[in-house]
Design a protein around this motif. Structure first.
Motif, mmCIF file in Angstrom:
data_model
loop_
_atom_site.group_PDB
_atom_site.id
_atom_site.type_symbol
_atom_site.label_atom_id
_atom_site.label_comp_id
_atom_site.label_asym_id
_atom_site.label_seq_id
_atom_site.Cartn_x
_atom_site.Cartn_y
_atom_site.Cartn_z
ATOM 1 N N ARG A 308 0.811 -1.211 0.000
ATOM 2 C CA ARG A 308 0.000 0.000 0.000
ATOM 3 C C ARG A 308 0.848 1.265 0.000
ATOM 4 N NH1 ARG A 308 -5.183 1.438 3.895
ATOM 5 N NH2 ARG A 308 -5.556 3.524 3.050
ATOM 6 N N PHE A 309 1.918 1.275 0.795
ATOM 7 C CA PHE A 309 2.693 2.496 0.951
ATOM 8 C C PHE A 309 4.038 2.461 0.224
ATOM 9 C CE2 PHE A 309 0.041 2.175 4.798
ATOM 10 C CZ PHE A 309 -0.680 3.345 4.671
ATOM 11 N N GLY A 310 4.479 1.299 -0.214
ATOM 12 C CA GLY A 310 5.728 1.201 -0.947
ATOM 13 C C GLY A 310 6.917 0.872 -0.058
ATOM 14 N N LEU A 311 8.054 0.592 -0.709
ATOM 15 C CA LEU A 311 9.253 0.191 0.021
ATOM 16 C C LEU A 311 9.800 1.316 0.892
ATOM 17 C CD1 LEU A 311 11.191 -1.830 -2.720
ATOM 18 C CD2 LEU A 311 9.722 -2.697 -0.901
ATOM 19 N N GLY A 312 9.697 2.573 0.417
ATOM 20 C CA GLY A 312 10.255 3.685 1.174
ATOM 21 C C GLY A 312 9.649 3.810 2.554
ATOM 22 N N VAL A 313 8.325 3.778 2.647
ATOM 23 C CA VAL A 313 7.656 3.869 3.945
ATOM 24 C C VAL A 313 7.998 2.660 4.809
ATOM 25 C CG1 VAL A 313 5.411 3.897 5.089
ATOM 26 C CG2 VAL A 313 5.800 5.313 3.063
ATOM 27 N N ALA A 314 8.021 1.467 4.202
ATOM 28 C CA ALA A 314 8.368 0.262 4.960
ATOM 29 C C ALA A 314 9.781 0.366 5.536
ATOM 30 C CB ALA A 314 8.255 -0.977 4.060
ATOM 31 N N LEU A 315 10.698 0.963 4.778
ATOM 32 C CA LEU A 315 12.067 1.128 5.270
ATOM 33 C C LEU A 315 12.171 2.220 6.324
ATOM 34 C CD1 LEU A 315 13.920 0.856 1.846
ATOM 35 C CD2 LEU A 315 14.015 -0.816 3.702
ATOM 36 N N ALA A 316 11.254 3.183 6.309
ATOM 37 C CA ALA A 316 11.302 4.289 7.270
ATOM 38 C C ALA A 316 10.697 3.921 8.618
ATOM 39 C CB ALA A 316 10.575 5.503 6.692
ATOM 40 N N VAL A 317 9.924 2.845 8.688
ATOM 41 C CA VAL A 317 9.268 2.478 9.942
ATOM 42 C C VAL A 317 10.294 2.141 11.021
ATOM 43 C CG1 VAL A 317 7.780 0.762 11.063
ATOM 44 C CG2 VAL A 317 7.143 1.697 8.839
ATOM 45 N N LEU A 318 11.332 1.386 10.663
ATOM 46 C CA LEU A 318 12.307 0.928 11.662
ATOM 47 C C LEU A 318 13.062 2.083 12.327
ATOM 48 C CD1 LEU A 318 13.733 -1.362 13.135
ATOM 49 C CD2 LEU A 318 15.303 -1.541 11.194
ATOM 50 N N PRO A 319 13.636 3.040 11.580
ATOM 51 C CA PRO A 319 14.333 4.134 12.270
ATOM 52 C C PRO A 319 13.434 4.936 13.193
ATOM 53 C CG PRO A 319 14.234 4.529 9.881
ATOM 54 C CD PRO A 319 13.829 3.122 10.117
ATOM 55 N N LEU A 320 12.198 5.168 12.791
ATOM 56 C CA LEU A 320 11.288 5.917 13.657
ATOM 57 C C LEU A 320 10.970 5.129 14.921
ATOM 58 C CD1 LEU A 320 8.846 7.383 10.973
ATOM 59 C CD2 LEU A 320 10.688 8.565 12.190
ATOM 60 N N ALA A 321 10.703 3.817 14.775
ATOM 61 C CA ALA A 321 10.411 2.982 15.946
ATOM 62 C C ALA A 321 11.610 2.904 16.886
ATOM 63 C CB ALA A 321 10.002 1.583 15.494
ATOM 64 N N ARG A 346 13.375 -5.662 16.704
ATOM 65 C CA ARG A 346 13.558 -6.883 15.907
ATOM 66 C C ARG A 346 12.298 -7.228 15.133
ATOM 67 N NH1 ARG A 346 16.654 -11.480 19.415
ATOM 68 N NH2 ARG A 346 18.336 -10.222 20.266
ATOM 69 N N ALA A 347 11.144 -7.001 15.752
ATOM 70 C CA ALA A 347 9.903 -7.331 15.066
ATOM 71 C C ALA A 347 9.750 -6.488 13.807
ATOM 72 C CB ALA A 347 8.713 -7.117 16.000
ATOM 73 N N VAL A 348 10.002 -5.191 13.914
ATOM 74 C CA VAL A 348 9.892 -4.320 12.743
ATOM 75 C C VAL A 348 10.990 -4.644 11.735
ATOM 76 C CG1 VAL A 348 10.028 -1.931 11.949
ATOM 77 C CG2 VAL A 348 8.757 -2.480 14.028
ATOM 78 N N GLN A 349 12.209 -4.888 12.243
ATOM 79 C CA GLN A 349 13.332 -5.169 11.338
ATOM 80 C C GLN A 349 13.080 -6.434 10.526
ATOM 81 O OE1 GLN A 349 17.213 -5.251 13.198
ATOM 82 N NE2 GLN A 349 18.093 -6.468 11.563
ATOM 83 N N ARG A 350 12.666 -7.499 11.191
ATOM 84 C CA ARG A 350 12.490 -8.771 10.487
ATOM 85 C C ARG A 350 11.114 -8.901 9.849
ATOM 86 N NH1 ARG A 350 15.332 -12.652 15.056
ATOM 87 N NH2 ARG A 350 17.366 -11.607 15.008
ATOM 88 N N GLY A 351 10.121 -8.271 10.459
ATOM 89 C CA GLY A 351 8.775 -8.408 9.935
ATOM 90 C C GLY A 351 8.452 -7.454 8.805
ATOM 91 N N ILE A 352 9.059 -6.261 8.813
ATOM 92 C CA ILE A 352 8.750 -5.258 7.798
ATOM 93 C C ILE A 352 9.986 -4.857 7.002
ATOM 94 C CG2 ILE A 352 7.908 -2.901 7.431
ATOM 95 C CD1 ILE A 352 6.132 -3.241 9.883
ATOM 96 N N THR A 353 11.063 -4.479 7.713
ATOM 97 C CA THR A 353 12.231 -3.925 7.033
ATOM 98 C C THR A 353 12.971 -4.959 6.201
ATOM 99 O OG1 THR A 353 12.495 -2.339 8.838
ATOM 100 C CG2 THR A 353 14.373 -2.651 7.385
#
Length: 463
Positions: A308-321, A346-353
């Motif tokens: 839905r949001f693309g790779l850029g948003v998915a990659l930005a979630v981890l630094p913000l979290a 770890r959940a965001v890194q492995r699950g999303i990033t």
């Protein structure tokens, strides 16, 4: 892209798979085999990781920081050898050589523990720590390199998330098996169990290699031929390409942050447990519950966020979290908050990033998919470990402790977020919007093959 492609019939989608992830009916077998492959690899790794961490702590935090340096040096030394093998071996012999070497090492460590236990000491424990850290990276890197080569950009966005679920289940099964088997079988036997999972992973890799070329319409001799080129081609490509340099920078920042969390965890665990067995048990419990959080993310949000949001948003979630978690840890400073921070990271890194980061490599050619990726996923990764360990140690010696660490984390997190967004846009520019389907039979008009050939590099963006 041929004008006839948009009107070509699209494969039907199975209801259950479509409800969980965007998996088409003709892709489910490849996804299932790849997920089982990743399950075996992660089970083998997570069987042994609590033991590695407990052994590494036996001589204090400063010794662990130097072990990071030793791991980075060994990783840099191994990279040209791996690139040389990539240039000369066909795909399955390359996989067999890589995993076979690690199995042989596990058998060697087992023999040492079984027949010469008196030779085991702090030095051998440090050797195992460095070996396992190198093994950990190359075992997972080879898996993802194979997937990056076989799947195109569209499939990477859709399929890497459900495939990652297999790895998460393995990461849960590994610590559970360690807890169940260490008493009846003993620690040495765990090495053989891990070796058995690696052999199962190799068999699944053979199946995946047989499955994908047959259904992509590309001759197996062409797809599985050695990559060729120089052993140093991957390193040169990273420094010449802004896109690859951006991926390397993202990985570097990610590992620096993860190392900050790692050493904070070790220091807190050392404060509540003073022997190897207790520390290993505490670390294993943290690992297991973290993987449960990863699984929950993968089953609910990962694929939807990427699509839905693309790779850029998915990659930005981890630094913000990560930034939010460190601020919370600085405010409350409790062990519970630390566990929540590490679990979330770890959940965001492995699950999303991780699925999003691996999808970035689908825009590369075959040589970069193995050689440049190997350099980034191993040496750059371990270089971030070394940098993070030294910065964390220096701040501790200067008396800044956690507050000073937050002052470093927050500015880096903003730069990390911006880089993730840029990489998402760069990937979109480098790939064809209507990428062909993985396993559909060739249409009347010519189609591209899976993996690198399924994408068309566009003008190189500048960060």
């Amino acid at each position: 892209m041929s004008a006839s492609l948009p009107s070509a019939p699209r494969p039907r989608r199975s209801g259950l798979l479509q409800s969980l992830a965007n998996i088409r009916r003709d892709e489910w077998m490849a996804v299932a085999v790849a997920a089982a492959f990743f399950f075996c690899v992660l089970t083998a790794l997570m069987l042994l990781r609590p033991v590695r961490d407990a052994l590494g702590m036996s001589r204090g935090m400063d010794a662990v920081r130097w072990l990071f340096v030793g791991t980075a040096v060994v990783t840099l030394a191994v990279n040209p050898l791996f690139a040389w093998l990539v240039a000369r071996l066909r795909r399955f012999p390359l996989l067999g050589t890589t995993y076979g070497f690690f199995v042989a090492c596990l058998v060697g460590f087992w023999a040492l523990l079984q027949f010469a236990p008196g030779a085991i000491g702090e030095t051998s424990g440090q050797v195992f720590y460095v070996w396992f850290s190198v093994f950990n990276l190359f075992a997972t890197m080879v898996f993802w390199a194979l997937l990056v080569e076989r799947f195109n950009g569209d499939q990477g966005k859709r399929l890497f998330a459900p495939i990652s679920v297999g790895g998460t289940l393995g990461a849960i099964a590994g610590p559970w098996l360690t807890a169940q088997l260490v008493a009846p079988l003993g620690t040495p036997a765990l090495l053989l169990v891990a070796g058995g999972f690696l052999l199962a992973a190799l068999a699944l890799a053979w199946w995946l290699l047989r499955l994908l070329p047959d259904r992509s319409g590309v001759p197996r001799a062409e797809r599985d031929a050695p990559v060729g080129g120089s052993a140093w081609a991957g390193l040169r490509a990273v420094f010449r390409s802004p896109y690859l340099s951006g991926i390397a920078g993202y990985v570097l920042l990610m590992t620096v942050m993860a190392t900050f969390i790692y050493f904070t965890r070790l220091q807190m665990v050392a404060g509540v447990a003073d022997d190897v067995d207790t520390r290993a048990a505490v670390l294993a419990n943290i690992d297991m519950w973290t993987q449960v959080a990863v699984l929950a993310l993968q089953l609910t949000l990962t694929g939807r966020i990427i699509q839905r949001f693309g790779l850029g948003v998915a990659l930005a979630v981890l630094p913000l979290a990560t930034a939010i978690g460190f601020v919370g840890l600085a405010i409350y400073g409790s062990f519970v908050v630390l566990v929540l921070l590490e679990a979330a990271n770890r959940a965001v890194q492995r699950g999303i990033t991780r699925p999003a980061r691996e999808a970035l490599f689908t825009a590369l050619g075959r040589e970069d998919a193995y050689k440049a990726k190997a350099f980034i996923d191993t040496f750059v990764y371990r270089g971030g470990d070394v940098l993070g360990a030294q910065v964390e140690g220096a701040l501790g010696r200067l008396g800044f402790a956690l507050g000073g660490l937050v002052g470093v984390v927050v500015p880096l997190a903003f730069a990390w977020t911006a880089l993730g967004l840029w990489l998402g846009r760069a990937h979109a520019q480098r790939t064809t919007p209507d990428a062909p389907l993985l396993m559909s039979p060739p249409a009347a008009s010519p189609r591209r093959s899976v993996g690198a050939a399924a994408t068309t590099p566009q003008q190189e963006p500048t960060p």
